[in-house]
Design a protein around this motif. Sequence first.
Motif, PDB file in Angstrom:
ATOM      1  N   TYR A  66       0.828  -1.201   0.000  1.00  0.00           N
ATOM      2  CA  TYR A  66       0.000   0.000   0.000  1.00  0.00           C
ATOM      3  C   TYR A  66       0.861   1.250   0.000  1.00  0.00           C
ATOM      4  CZ  TYR A  66       1.000  -0.052   5.037  1.00  0.00           C
ATOM      5  OH  TYR A  66       1.630  -0.082   6.256  1.00  0.00           O
ATOM      6  N   LYS A  67       0.247   2.327  -0.408  1.00  0.00           N
ATOM      7  CA  LYS A  67       0.855   3.649  -0.325  1.00  0.00           C
ATOM      8  C   LYS A  67      -0.027   4.501   0.573  1.00  0.00           C
ATOM      9  CE  LYS A  67       3.272   3.947  -4.782  1.00  0.00           C
ATOM     10  NZ  LYS A  67       3.070   2.611  -5.308  1.00  0.00           N
ATOM     11  N   PHE A  68       0.604   5.357   1.384  1.00  0.00           N
ATOM     12  CA  PHE A  68      -0.235   6.251   2.189  1.00  0.00           C
ATOM     13  C   PHE A  68       0.423   7.612   2.366  1.00  0.00           C
ATOM     14  CE2 PHE A  68       1.879   6.507   6.295  1.00  0.00           C
ATOM     15  CZ  PHE A  68       2.661   5.367   6.349  1.00  0.00           C
ATOM     16  N   PHE A  69      -0.429   8.609   2.532  1.00  0.00           N
ATOM     17  CA  PHE A  69      -0.027   9.980   2.802  1.00  0.00           C
ATOM     18  C   PHE A  69      -0.678  10.410   4.111  1.00  0.00           C
ATOM     19  CE2 PHE A  69       0.882   9.800  -1.629  1.00  0.00           C
ATOM     20  CZ  PHE A  69       1.734  10.856  -1.954  1.00  0.00           C
ATOM     21  N   CYS A  70       0.100  10.950   5.026  1.00  0.00           N
ATOM     22  CA  CYS A  70      -0.437  11.500   6.273  1.00  0.00           C
ATOM     23  C   CYS A  70      -0.517  13.017   6.167  1.00  0.00           C
ATOM     24  CB  CYS A  70       0.453  11.119   7.466  1.00  0.00           C
ATOM     25  SG  CYS A  70       0.502   9.357   7.812  1.00  0.00           S
ATOM     26  N   PHE A  71      -1.726  13.550   6.276  1.00  0.00           N
ATOM     27  CA  PHE A  71      -1.932  14.998   6.183  1.00  0.00           C
ATOM     28  C   PHE A  71      -1.955  15.593   7.586  1.00  0.00           C
ATOM     29  CE2 PHE A  71      -3.697  13.483   2.170  1.00  0.00           C
ATOM     30  CZ  PHE A  71      -3.192  14.414   1.270  1.00  0.00           C
ATOM     31  N   ASP A  72      -0.839  16.186   8.003  1.00  0.00           N
ATOM     32  CA  ASP A  72      -0.800  16.756   9.344  1.00  0.00           C
ATOM     33  C   ASP A  72      -1.445  18.135   9.354  1.00  0.00           C
ATOM     34  OD1 ASP A  72       1.372  19.005   9.344  1.00  0.00           O
ATOM     35  OD2 ASP A  72       2.287  17.340   8.251  1.00  0.00           O
ATOM     36  N   GLU A  73      -1.846  18.567  10.544  1.00  0.00           N
ATOM     37  CA  GLU A  73      -2.624  19.793  10.696  1.00  0.00           C
ATOM     38  C   GLU A  73      -1.855  21.034  10.254  1.00  0.00           C
ATOM     39  OE1 GLU A  73      -4.520  22.037  14.496  1.00  0.00           O
ATOM     40  OE2 GLU A  73      -5.291  20.011  14.119  1.00  0.00           O
ATOM     41  N   ASP A  74      -0.570  21.097  10.541  1.00  0.00           N
ATOM     42  CA  ASP A  74       0.227  22.270  10.162  1.00  0.00           C
ATOM     43  C   ASP A  74       0.214  22.478   8.651  1.00  0.00           C
ATOM     44  OD1 ASP A  74       0.845  22.793  12.787  1.00  0.00           O
ATOM     45  OD2 ASP A  74       2.808  21.818  12.722  1.00  0.00           O
ATOM     46  N   PHE A  75       0.387  21.383   7.907  1.00  0.00           N
ATOM     47  CA  PHE A  75       0.366  21.466   6.446  1.00  0.00           C
ATOM     48  C   PHE A  75      -0.997  21.935   5.950  1.00  0.00           C
ATOM     49  CE2 PHE A  75      -0.957  19.270   2.533  1.00  0.00           C
ATOM     50  CZ  PHE A  75      -0.058  19.802   1.636  1.00  0.00           C
ATOM     51  N   LEU A  76      -2.055  21.375   6.510  1.00  0.00           N
ATOM     52  CA  LEU A  76      -3.406  21.719   6.064  1.00  0.00           C
ATOM     53  C   LEU A  76      -3.750  23.175   6.382  1.00  0.00           C
ATOM     54  CD1 LEU A  76      -5.218  18.421   7.090  1.00  0.00           C
ATOM     55  CD2 LEU A  76      -4.741  19.219   4.752  1.00  0.00           C
ATOM     56  N   LYS A  77      -3.278  23.683   7.501  1.00  0.00           N
ATOM     57  CA  LYS A  77      -3.536  25.084   7.844  1.00  0.00           C
ATOM     58  C   LYS A  77      -2.831  26.023   6.868  1.00  0.00           C
ATOM     59  CE  LYS A  77      -4.592  24.732  12.781  1.00  0.00           C
ATOM     60  NZ  LYS A  77      -4.141  25.056  14.166  1.00  0.00           N
ATOM     61  N   VAL A  78      -1.635  25.660   6.457  1.00  0.00           N
ATOM     62  CA  VAL A  78      -0.904  26.466   5.481  1.00  0.00           C
ATOM     63  C   VAL A  78      -1.662  26.492   4.150  1.00  0.00           C
ATOM     64  CG1 VAL A  78       1.185  26.584   4.071  1.00  0.00           C
ATOM     65  CG2 VAL A  78       1.358  26.135   6.525  1.00  0.00           C
ATOM     66  N   ILE A  79      -2.140  25.338   3.719  1.00  0.00           N
ATOM     67  CA  ILE A  79      -2.871  25.245   2.458  1.00  0.00           C
ATOM     68  C   ILE A  79      -4.175  26.038   2.530  1.00  0.00           C
ATOM     69  CG2 ILE A  79      -4.115  23.675   0.914  1.00  0.00           C
ATOM     70  CD1 ILE A  79      -1.083  23.517   0.674  1.00  0.00           C
TER      71      ILE A  79
END
Length: 258
Positions: A66-79
């Motif tokens: 499998y492949k996975f991406f973890c979207f952390d809160e700091d990254f999402l707030k920047v976006i």
Amino acid sequence: MIDRSKDLQPNILTEQFIPDHVFVYLEKGTLECYDGNKNYTFQEGDICIARKNRLARYKVKSNIEYKFFCFDEDFLKVIQKKHHIKPVTLTTKDTFLKIPNNELLLSFIQSLSPYLKNNQNIDKTFQEIKYEELLFILLKNQPELAGLFFDFSVPHKIDLESFMETNFTFNVSIQHFAFLTGRSLSAFKRDFKEIFNETPSRWLTQKRLKEAYFLIDQKNKKPTEVYLDLGFETLSHFSFAFKKHFGISPTELIKKLN
């Protein structure tokens, strides 16, 4: 980071607290998930998002990749700030959201190969770019996912007794139980003592052992079938704790019943 995991053995349990939203593409095998209320099954080619701040237990039914991406809160707030994205209401409360396959997502997954370093992780130079690309593909196909990715609220205070009675089998720290019930660690321990007249650690152990005894005694389950699902990390630890509590080992109990 994106990882590619191979040849995991059946019935391995991984981390049972989900701290960040996780995108998962199952390339091979079958994965079963349980969040305390609902069972989910994912098979080769399936795509899902595991929701943050939830409990989940996993069973690998066959060797998987499998492949996975973890979207952390700091990254999402920047976006969110960069693109002025407004959160919307996401109606589903499910822990695992199955994402429909589509041409953009499949093309994205196929495009990853040149960026993978040692076939494991994306080269750091391109990590943020690929994360952002994936995020906007998901939002283009399902705009309502903004209600998941850009909801930065923390769990509110909930009924502790009901939550613990439902989720005592999950093998997570006391700190995580406190967080998920909307309490500081000290407030959680204080409230727990008032409700159960016991410390969380002792109560969890006793509760799990009593459930194990019931499953073996009344449901004819084998120790190997129950110890992982009841929050014990190893069979030897489970057997030791069981005998210490009941004065008889799980194996001895089975022999006695037969």
